[in-house]
Motif scaffolding. Structure first.
Motif, PDB file in Angstrom:
ATOM      1  N   THR A  59      23.243 -39.945 -35.852  1.00  0.00           N
ATOM      2  CA  THR A  59      22.382 -40.489 -34.809  1.00  0.00           C
ATOM      3  C   THR A  59      22.965 -40.251 -33.414  1.00  0.00           C
ATOM      4  OG1 THR A  59      21.306 -42.105 -36.210  1.00  0.00           O
ATOM      5  CG2 THR A  59      21.541 -42.712 -33.906  1.00  0.00           C
ATOM      6  N   SER A 104      30.126 -42.066 -29.861  1.00  0.00           N
ATOM      7  CA  SER A 104      30.342 -42.705 -31.166  1.00  0.00           C
ATOM      8  C   SER A 104      30.145 -44.210 -31.070  1.00  0.00           C
ATOM      9  CB  SER A 104      31.761 -42.406 -31.655  1.00  0.00           C
ATOM     10  OG  SER A 104      32.036 -43.122 -32.840  1.00  0.00           O
ATOM     11  N   THR A 109      34.845 -42.484 -35.976  1.00  0.00           N
ATOM     12  CA  THR A 109      34.350 -41.356 -36.776  1.00  0.00           C
ATOM     13  C   THR A 109      35.341 -40.197 -36.723  1.00  0.00           C
ATOM     14  OG1 THR A 109      32.081 -42.045 -36.389  1.00  0.00           O
ATOM     15  CG2 THR A 109      32.406 -39.736 -37.000  1.00  0.00           C
ATOM     16  N   GLN A 164      23.288 -45.569 -26.345  1.00  0.00           N
ATOM     17  CA  GLN A 164      23.944 -44.265 -26.117  1.00  0.00           C
ATOM     18  C   GLN A 164      23.101 -43.423 -25.175  1.00  0.00           C
ATOM     19  OE1 GLN A 164      24.190 -43.078 -30.208  1.00  0.00           O
ATOM     20  NE2 GLN A 164      26.147 -44.113 -30.533  1.00  0.00           N
ATOM     21  N   GLU A 245      18.066 -41.877 -44.907  1.00  0.00           N
ATOM     22  CA  GLU A 245      19.151 -42.783 -45.278  1.00  0.00           C
ATOM     23  C   GLU A 245      18.632 -44.126 -45.791  1.00  0.00           C
ATOM     24  OE1 GLU A 245      20.670 -44.000 -40.733  1.00  0.00           O
ATOM     25  OE2 GLU A 245      22.121 -43.746 -42.328  1.00  0.00           O
TER      26      GLU A 245
HETATM   27  O1  M6R Z   1      30.018 -44.511 -35.330  1.00  0.00           O
HETATM   28  P1  M6R Z   1      29.372 -43.197 -34.952  1.00  0.00           P
HETATM   29  O2  M6R Z   1      28.363 -43.327 -33.887  1.00  0.00           O
HETATM   30  O3  M6R Z   1      30.400 -42.128 -34.625  1.00  0.00           O
HETATM   31  O4  M6R Z   1      28.646 -42.726 -36.276  1.00  0.00           O
HETATM   32  C1  M6R Z   1      28.032 -41.477 -36.354  1.00  0.00           C
HETATM   33  C2  M6R Z   1      27.146 -41.381 -37.572  1.00  0.00           C
HETATM   34  O5  M6R Z   1      27.907 -41.530 -38.755  1.00  0.00           O
HETATM   35  C3  M6R Z   1      26.025 -42.419 -37.574  1.00  0.00           C
HETATM   36  O6  M6R Z   1      25.246 -42.349 -36.427  1.00  0.00           O
HETATM   37  C4  M6R Z   1      25.105 -42.253 -38.799  1.00  0.00           C
HETATM   38  O7  M6R Z   1      24.420 -41.033 -38.712  1.00  0.00           O
HETATM   39  C5  M6R Z   1      24.149 -43.440 -38.904  1.00  0.00           C
HETATM   40  N1  M6R Z   1      24.275 -44.074 -40.184  1.00  0.00           N
HETATM   41  C6  M6R Z   1      22.703 -43.046 -38.704  1.00  0.00           C
HETATM   42  O8  M6R Z   1      21.859 -44.137 -38.783  1.00  0.00           O
END
Ligand code: M6R
Length: 369
Positions: A59, A104, A109, A164, A245
């Protein structure tokens, strides 16, 4: 805890107007200028930046795709957005005049962390856009602009995404400001509308009952397709990701212009296709093209679910279902167009009996590469 909601995701969707407002708080002054004092990269360094690379996953990557459009439009600095997991494996061209923006929610991540470490090793400056105070990604970056979404518990990202976007708009506008880009009426208008946008998000939330009803009626479908262009393309990808998801359905987002290059072969009787329509003001050529895409897919039997700006009568004849969103400046539209897609996915997941907050096989933060 869940504040009376059945799921954290529902609570977090509902918190979006506040999350957006909190992320703007104190960052736009009375005169409409941006104040990002917390970004400790000196303006003199920002003035020298000649290339921007946004890295993120999932996302956050979709937010990054929208950031690219905003950054290039307002600053004229070339910008690319790349999946963090691909970035360091292709020997990217980086130097001290490159600004890397790492987005993030969790700040933990691993793919994003490895990408920013690689960027810093090459001498690039890294700005984190992050929702978690003191997490690893901001600690290892040169600077951070925090999103103020508050804790996001549901695995599916919602309010973090909207914040974001807000943070990326602020960075883009701030860069334009420090570099003395023409601060014309357009930008002034955008800053004003940005500072009022949380009320529009609230308005969208108040009109979601038909979207929930529609989602329930599609619970036995196998596939949902999403189409968009310009900022609507990442929104289409985000709508599809949410559905994968949460609802465990086959869902794909396409750039609408690509339809004729292949995906239109997927259109058959009663396939639901969600189309994110750009504002008819703004880039009106794009709007016309999308309207003809809707006509094309409908002629081939698709069930069209159209997300369009209030008052855009041109889409009405071709929409099996219409979801109206408030008018916004072109680049800000994702702040309102994403919300129905979140509600849609959440309701479809519930209707299919899935665990909304903890989808199978997924973790909230992905700390392995
Ligand atoms: O914590 P982050 O923003 O780095 O995470 C990135 C992705 O793992 C996260 O956005 C994931 O795609 C979500 N589960 C989507 O809803």
């Amino acid at each position: 805890e869940k504040g009376g909601y059945d799921y954290f995701m529902l609570k977090e969707i509902a918190e979006q107007p506040k999350a957006v407002a909190d992320t703007l708080l104190g960052r736009i002054d009375g005169a409409g200028s941006l104040r990002l004092d917390e970004v400790r990269i000196p303006d003199s360094v920002l003035r020298e930046v000649d290339k921007i690379v946004v890295v993120a996953c999932g996302t956050a990557f979709h937010a990054g795709m929208i950031a690219k459009l905003a950054i290039e439009h307002w600053t004229r600095i070339p910008c690319e957005t790349e999946l963090a997991s691909e970035f360091r494996y292709r020997d990217p061209i980086l130097d001290s005049r490159t600004l890397v923006i790492a987005i993030s929610q969790s700040g933990e991540t691993m793919d994003t962390l490895m990408a920013l470490r690689h960027a810093r090793e090459q001498g690039a400056k890294v700005l984190a856009v992050c929702n978690t105070n003191g997490s690893t990604i901001p600690r290892e970056s040169d600077a951070v602009l925090y999103t103020h979404a508050g804790p996001e518990v549901a695995v599916a990202s919602t309010k973090a995404f909207l914040t974001q976007l807000v943070a990326c708009y602020l960075v883009a506008l701030y860069l334009a400001q420090v570099r003395g880009a023409k601060w014309g009426d357009e930008v002034r208008g955008v800053v004003r509308e940005l500072s009022e946008i949380s009320g529009e998000v609230e308005r969208v939330l108040e009109t979601m009952e038909p979207v929930r009803e529609l989602a329930r009626s599609l619970a036995d479908k196998n596939t949902v397709l999403f189409l968009g262009r310009h900022v609507g393309y990442p929104v289409a990808l985000e709508g599809a990701l949410k559905l994968k998801e949460l609802a465990y359905m086959h869902a794909e987002g396409f750039a609408a212009g690509e339809l004729k290059h292949g995906p239109i072969a997927l259109i058959e009787h009663d396939v639901p296709v969600v189309v994110v329509v750009p504002s008819p003001r703004g880039r009106s050529v794009l709007h016309e093209k999308i309207v003809s895409n809707i006509q094309e897919i409908r002629a081939r039997g698709a069930r069209t679910i159209v997300i369009a700006e209030e008052g855009d009568e041109s889409v009405v004849p071709y929409a099996d279902h219409l979801i109206w969103i408030p008018a916004t400046p072109t680049l800000l539209q994702p702040l309102v167009s994403t919300v129905p897609l979140q509600v849609f996915a959440c309701e479809l997941a519930t209707a299919r009996g899935n665990e909304v907050d903890q989808p199978r096989n997924l973790a909230k933060s992905v700390t392995v590469e």
